[in-house]
Design a protein around this motif. Structure first.
Motif, mmCIF file in Angstrom:
data_model
loop_
_atom_site.group_PDB
_atom_site.id
_atom_site.type_symbol
_atom_site.label_atom_id
_atom_site.label_comp_id
_atom_site.label_asym_id
_atom_site.label_seq_id
_atom_site.Cartn_x
_atom_site.Cartn_y
_atom_site.Cartn_z
ATOM 1 N N SER A 67 0.856 -1.149 0.131
ATOM 2 C CA SER A 67 -0.005 0.106 -0.004
ATOM 3 C C SER A 67 1.077 1.356 0.036
ATOM 4 O O SER A 67 0.519 2.211 -0.715
ATOM 5 C CB SER A 67 -0.913 0.206 1.181
ATOM 6 N N LEU A 68 2.038 1.226 0.907
ATOM 7 C CA LEU A 68 2.853 2.704 0.866
ATOM 8 C C LEU A 68 3.483 2.732 -0.625
ATOM 9 O O LEU A 68 3.609 3.797 -0.982
ATOM 10 C CB LEU A 68 3.967 2.265 1.853
ATOM 11 N N ALA A 69 4.015 1.561 -1.254
ATOM 12 C CA ALA A 69 4.430 1.684 -2.312
ATOM 13 C C ALA A 69 3.677 2.081 -3.425
ATOM 14 O O ALA A 69 4.068 2.865 -4.320
ATOM 15 C CB ALA A 69 5.111 0.200 -2.809
ATOM 16 N N ALA A 70 2.433 1.500 -3.360
ATOM 17 C CA ALA A 70 1.237 2.303 -4.345
ATOM 18 C C ALA A 70 0.966 3.644 -4.237
ATOM 19 O O ALA A 70 1.044 4.326 -5.491
ATOM 20 C CB ALA A 70 0.293 1.344 -4.232
ATOM 21 N N ILE A 71 1.137 4.008 -3.034
ATOM 22 C CA ILE A 71 0.853 5.618 -2.987
ATOM 23 C C ILE A 71 2.027 6.303 -3.302
ATOM 24 O O ILE A 71 1.834 7.393 -3.943
ATOM 25 C CB ILE A 71 0.456 5.874 -1.396
ATOM 26 N N ASN A 72 3.275 6.021 -3.031
ATOM 27 C CA ASN A 72 4.464 6.611 -3.481
ATOM 28 C C ASN A 72 4.343 6.559 -5.181
ATOM 29 O O ASN A 72 4.575 7.601 -5.560
ATOM 30 C CB ASN A 72 5.638 5.961 -3.014
ATOM 31 N N GLY A 73 4.023 5.447 -5.725
ATOM 32 C CA GLY A 73 4.096 5.572 -6.943
ATOM 33 C C GLY A 73 3.112 6.449 -7.700
ATOM 34 O O GLY A 73 3.274 6.911 -8.743
ATOM 35 N N VAL A 74 1.980 6.367 -7.181
ATOM 36 C CA VAL A 74 0.669 7.301 -7.821
ATOM 37 C C VAL A 74 1.228 8.688 -7.697
ATOM 38 O O VAL A 74 0.923 9.391 -8.603
ATOM 39 C CB VAL A 74 -0.569 6.701 -7.083
ATOM 40 N N LEU A 75 1.409 8.782 -6.609
ATOM 41 C CA LEU A 75 1.729 10.518 -6.120
ATOM 42 C C LEU A 75 2.971 10.905 -6.953
ATOM 43 O O LEU A 75 3.057 11.971 -7.464
ATOM 44 C CB LEU A 75 1.882 10.573 -4.729
#
Length: 354
Positions: free
Chosen positions: A218-226
């Protein structure tokens, strides 16, 4: 002292050494398969919280597994269909830009600026060596044949990677379906007097691993999208590729976000692709984001996972990465958390009783 039956002792000792060597050789030979099994079990534990949540809502386990695995498959397919064409297109643009980038780097203005900036560095010698190396590479037939062989090896590696993904997905499906059965079978191997305590520790460890996997992804996905949104706004070079790098490196706990951020900022500094202003804005953004992730996002997302001290996280990630690469860096943190849990709930209470 006289040794009785020396031949028998020597034979048994030799057979013992042979069996030990056979076991070690078998482990080395099956290292790839063991890695697949470890990755699949790790993913199954990560998906188990979602499967258990659906089970608590009244769904049978097979239906919960089908829904979760279908959702994961659709998510991965959507990510591939949405991101891969953009990445391929932008990598193609990068390849087209390489001659112009090299020309700009070798330009007199660039060389003179470097000489003024770093007067003690032999810029002319470095530039001559790099230029000669590039010219030798493209004019030497042996170098070109090595390049063709390297391309073939890359194609084989991509095929092996696709095969590994398919195998891991199938094993994950089987492990997710049989996870409860596997745990009950393991409990039967423990003496009855210690079975309840062992089962409780196992459940805590598996739940912690599952929450950790979901939290880290989840943290990796948030970083990727942002990152994709921000890099597109500031018109950074190849935002999709850089956002994928941000997501990929963020899967590595603690040091991954920092490593990916440094790489992205360095890419923004490449002449002909970015500019110092773009790199500065990206650096400021990632410094702010890492603070937000450390003090807001990570505590909220990982609040139910076992806490591991920061120094131990770095040591475990480095050791796991050295042994098994990215997979080792991912697995190392839950292993360290499990070891801490066992020490706190088993070793320390036993020492206090002595």
């Amino acid at each position: 002292m006289k040794i009785q039956n020396a031949f028998r002792i020597g034979l048994v000792g030799t057979l013992g050494v042979g069996v030990g060597l056979l076991i070690l050789t078998s482990i080395a030979t099956l290292s790839t398969i063991i890695t697949y099994i470890g990755a699949a079990l790790f993913l199954a534990l990560g998906l188990d919280p979602a499967i258990s949540w659906l089970e608590r809502r009244g769904l049978p386990r097979w239906a919960a597994i089908l829904i979760v695995m279908t959702g994961v498959g659709l998510l991965v397919a959507a990510l591939v269909l949405a991101v891969v064409p953009i990445i391929v297109d932008q990598v193609g643009q990068l390849v087209e830009e390489l001659p112009r980038i090299i020309a700009r780097v070798n330009s007199e203005d660039w060389i003179e600026a470097l000489k003024q900036q770093f007067p003690q560095v032999p810029i002319d010698e470095i530039n001559a060596q790099v230029t000669n190396g590039i010219n030798d590479f493209f004019t030497n037939p042996d170098k070109l044949s090595e390049l063709a062989g390297g391309v073939l090896q890359v194609a084989v590696a991509i095929g092996a990677g696709v095969f590994a993904v398919v195998i891991v997905f199938i094993l994950t499906l089987y492990f997710a379906a049989a996870l409860n059965t596997m745990k009950r079978a393991t409990y039967q191997l423990v003496p009855a007097s210690k079975r309840a305590r062992f089962a409780d520790l196992t459940e805590q460890i598996t739940q912690s691993v599952g929450r950790y996997v979901l939290g880290q992804v989840s943290l990796a996905a948030i970083n990727g999208v942002l990152s994709f949104v921000f890099l597109s706004i500031i018109q950074a070079p190849f935002p999709a590729v850089l956002a994928f790098l941000a997501f990929f490196f963020s899967l590595i706990p603690l040091v991954g976000t920092l490593t990916g951020s440094v790489l992205i900022v360095l890419v923004c500094l490449i002449p002909g692709l970015g500019s110092p202003l773009t790199a500065l804005v990206a650096a400021i953004y990632y410094v702010v984001y890492m603070q937000v992730e450390a003090y807001i996002l990570s505590p909220r997302v990982m609040n139910r996972a076992v806490k591991v001290p920061g120094a131990l996280v770095v040591i475990a990630a480095l050791a796991g990465g050295s042994l098994l690469g990215i997979l080792g860096a991912l697995i190392a943190i839950p292993v360290a958390a499990a070891a801490l849990l066992i020490i706190k709930q088993v070793v320390i209470p036993r020492q206090n009783e002595l």
